[in-house]
Design an enzyme around this catalytic site. Structure first.
Site, short mmCIF file in Angstrom:
data_model
loop_
_atom_site.label_atom_id
_atom_site.label_comp_id
_atom_site.label_asym_id
_atom_site.label_seq_id
_atom_site.Cartn_x
_atom_site.Cartn_y
_atom_site.Cartn_z
CB SER A 1 41.37 36.26 41.62
OG SER A 1 41.39 35.13 42.45
CE1 TYR B 1 35.87 34.65 40.86
CE2 TYR B 1 37.93 33.61 41.51
CZ TYR B 1 37.08 34.69 41.55
OH TYR B 1 37.43 35.81 42.27
#
Ligand SMILES: NC(=O)c1ccc[n+]([C@@H]2O[C@H](COP(=O)([O-])OP(=O)(O)OC[C@H]3O[C@@H](n4cnc5c(N)ncnc54)[C@H](O)[C@@H]3O)[C@@H](O)[C@H]2O)c1
Length: 268
Positions: A135, A148
């Site tokens: 990500s 996250y």
């Protein structure tokens, strides 16, 4: 070359798009997911070069079983796409200890277990390629994404460390960092203003990310940021904490405005 590809989190979103494109390009795919029914249904829809199998990436025994299934069905795994991931939305102080733990167990420990299983199996067969879907939050710590983003920073560090450890072995390693992508995960983020920064920039279709991943199966780049130019700026921005403290709140304000427009458009 036609490869045997194991994709995790393949019942939905980016994983499903990767599996579908891989089949279109002539590869064979073992689609795996914690949601057994959904992954079997998805695999059936892709024809006879696709097989669906349950795999909770947190479970080491389930990883061994998935590689055994791939061996029985296809003769082995040439490429592992470590894609499965989760989010619990909200600011860190509002998540329960279990929610923080869940994110770490799936996004970081799950991918670590898969990578280690793949290294053992692929080294024994003498070849293999490990592709990690990470990500852009691996570079940028974002409000609404504390744990996250922490797991994605950790996943990137783990991935590159292992690739260096294995440099004299037969395996290839690629890591790909998608930006905001229109999947079920983004729907979750849309429901919570704490994640508004996700809407500050353009979002991508999962099919677009799948093209990058399946191209990488052939070209084996070390790391891909997304989009190519903007992603490079974001990667550099993550190195400067004072710059981030100034720029990221501006991006968050932009995200809040865009999110409000999207919510209004949806309610019409
Ligand atoms: N959507 C985005 O904006 C975005 C952006 C950057 C990176 N990513 C990353 O891309 C990957 C895929 O995300 P997505 O947007 O397609 O998510 P998604 O929620 O649409 O799909 C994730 C899939 O993973 C499965 N899954 C969840 N926990 C699992 C587990 N323990 N074991 C196996 N499977 C499990 C789910 O059942 C689901 O099918 C994730 O690693 C995510 O962090 C997503």
């Amino acid at each position: 070359m036609k490869e045997n590809i194991l994709v995790t989190g393949a019942a939905n979103g980016i994983g499903a798009a990767i599996a579908e494109l891989a089949i279109t390009r002539g590869h064979r795919v073992l689609l795996t997911d914690v949601d057994e029914q959904a992954v079997r249904t998805r695999a059936r829809s892709l024809g006879d070069r696709a097989t669906g199998h349950v795999l909770d990436i947190r479970d080491p025994a389930a990883w061994d079983k998935a590689f055994d299934v791939a061996e029985a069905e296809f003769g082995g795994v040439d490429v592992l796409v470590n894609n499965a991931g989760i989010i619990h939305t909200g600011h860190a102080k509002d998540l329960s200890p279990q929610q923080h733990r869940d994110i770490v167990e799936v996004n970081l420990l799950g991918a670590i277990t898969g990578t280690c299983t793949a290294i053992e199996r692929m080294t024994a067969q003498g070849y293999g390629h490990i592709v990690t879907v990470c990500s852009m939050t691996a570079f940028l710590p974002l409000p609404g994404y504390a744990t996250y983003s922490g797991t994605k920073h950790g996943l990137r560090a783990f991935h590159h460390s292992v690739a260096i450890e294995e440099r004299d072995g037969p395996l290839d390693f690629t890591i790909i960092h998608p930006p905001t992508t229109r999947t079920g995960m983004l729907d979750q983020e849309m429901a919570d203003p704490a994640c508004a920064i996700a809407f500050a920039e353009k979002s991508y279709a999962p099919e677009r990310i799948a093209v990058t991943v399946i191209d990488a199966v052939a070209t084996k780049p070390v790391e891909v940021v997304f989009p190519p130019l903007g992603g490079r700026f974001q990667r550099i921005g993550g190195v400067f904490p004072r710059l981030m403290r100034w720029v990221i709140p501006l991006a968050e304000a932009q995200g809040l405005r865009r999110r409000a427009q999207l919510v209004a458009a949806r309610s019409k």
